[in-house]
Design a protein around this motif. Structure first.
Motif, PDB file in Angstrom:
ATOM      1  N   PHE A 131     -26.754  -8.421  26.212  1.00 36.10           N
ATOM      2  CA  PHE A 131     -25.540  -8.041  26.922  1.00 36.10           C
ATOM      3  C   PHE A 131     -24.731  -6.925  26.252  1.00 36.10           C
ATOM      4  O   PHE A 131     -23.700  -6.520  26.785  1.00 36.10           O
ATOM      5  CB  PHE A 131     -24.651  -9.270  27.116  1.00 36.10           C
ATOM      6  N   ILE A 173     -23.642  -9.271  35.401  1.00 35.60           N
ATOM      7  CA  ILE A 173     -23.415 -10.708  35.269  1.00 35.60           C
ATOM      8  C   ILE A 173     -22.704 -11.186  36.528  1.00 35.60           C
ATOM      9  O   ILE A 173     -22.107 -10.405  37.261  1.00 35.60           O
ATOM     10  CB  ILE A 173     -22.586 -11.074  34.018  1.00 35.60           C
ATOM     11  N   TYR A 221     -21.015 -10.168  41.495  1.00 40.38           N
ATOM     12  CA  TYR A 221     -21.701  -9.502  40.393  1.00 40.38           C
ATOM     13  C   TYR A 221     -20.839  -8.352  39.900  1.00 40.38           C
ATOM     14  O   TYR A 221     -20.222  -7.641  40.699  1.00 40.38           O
ATOM     15  CB  TYR A 221     -23.062  -8.950  40.836  1.00 40.38           C
ATOM     16  N   GLY A 226     -25.347 -15.010  33.196  1.00 38.14           N
ATOM     17  CA  GLY A 226     -26.232 -13.863  33.012  1.00 38.14           C
ATOM     18  C   GLY A 226     -27.611 -14.376  32.669  1.00 38.14           C
ATOM     19  O   GLY A 226     -27.919 -15.558  32.864  1.00 38.14           O
TER      20      GLY A 226
END
Length: 138
Positions: free
Chosen positions: A16, A22, A36, A70
């Motif tokens: 990430f 995510i 999202y 995620g």
């Protein structure tokens, strides 16, 4: 937030610590909303460029507790409006976000002259990360 172990933090940064999509969930009047968002992870928080007058920010103003999901990761956090993208206090993270989101940041979707273009910080409070059969909780 309880800290991730060094191994888990390394996985979080690998997954990430770049432009990543995510799911961000908020609640308004007892109804969950999920969307999202492009996000970037650093030091126990996700950073998102958004619009201050968006529904997600209205929800965060009324209830700062959010959930995210995620790649093999789910967590809760506190949504914090860091304010205008271009303000002095945001200079360092804004520079990072411009670099991380370089592929699309100047595509016309964002108006950096508009003070409603803000940074949403999601400070993680608890979560679960899965990697190759190992569970990391914090």
């Amino acid at each position: 937030m309880n800290k991730f172990s060094q191994e888990a933090e390394k996985i979080m940064i690998e997954r990430f610590g770049k432009d990543t999509v995510i799911a961000l969930a908020t609640v308004e009047n007892g109804i969950p909303y999920v969307r999202y968002v492009n996000a970037y992870y650093e030091n126990g928080a996700f950073y998102i460029i958004t619009y201050a007058l968006s529904n997600k920010m209205k929800h965060v103003e009324n209830n700062s507790i959010v959930a995210i999901a995620g790649e093999w990761f789910t967590a809760h956090g506190k949504g914090i409006n860091l304010g205008y993208f271009g303000k002095k206090e945001n200079q360092m993270i804004a520079k990072t976000l411009k670099n991380v989101f370089a592929e699309w940041i100047d595509n016309g979707h964002n108006n950096f002259d508009d003070e409603n273009t803000i940074i949403l910080c999601v400070k993680l409070t608890d979560g679960l990360l899965l990697s190759h059969g190992t569970r990391y909780e914090f």
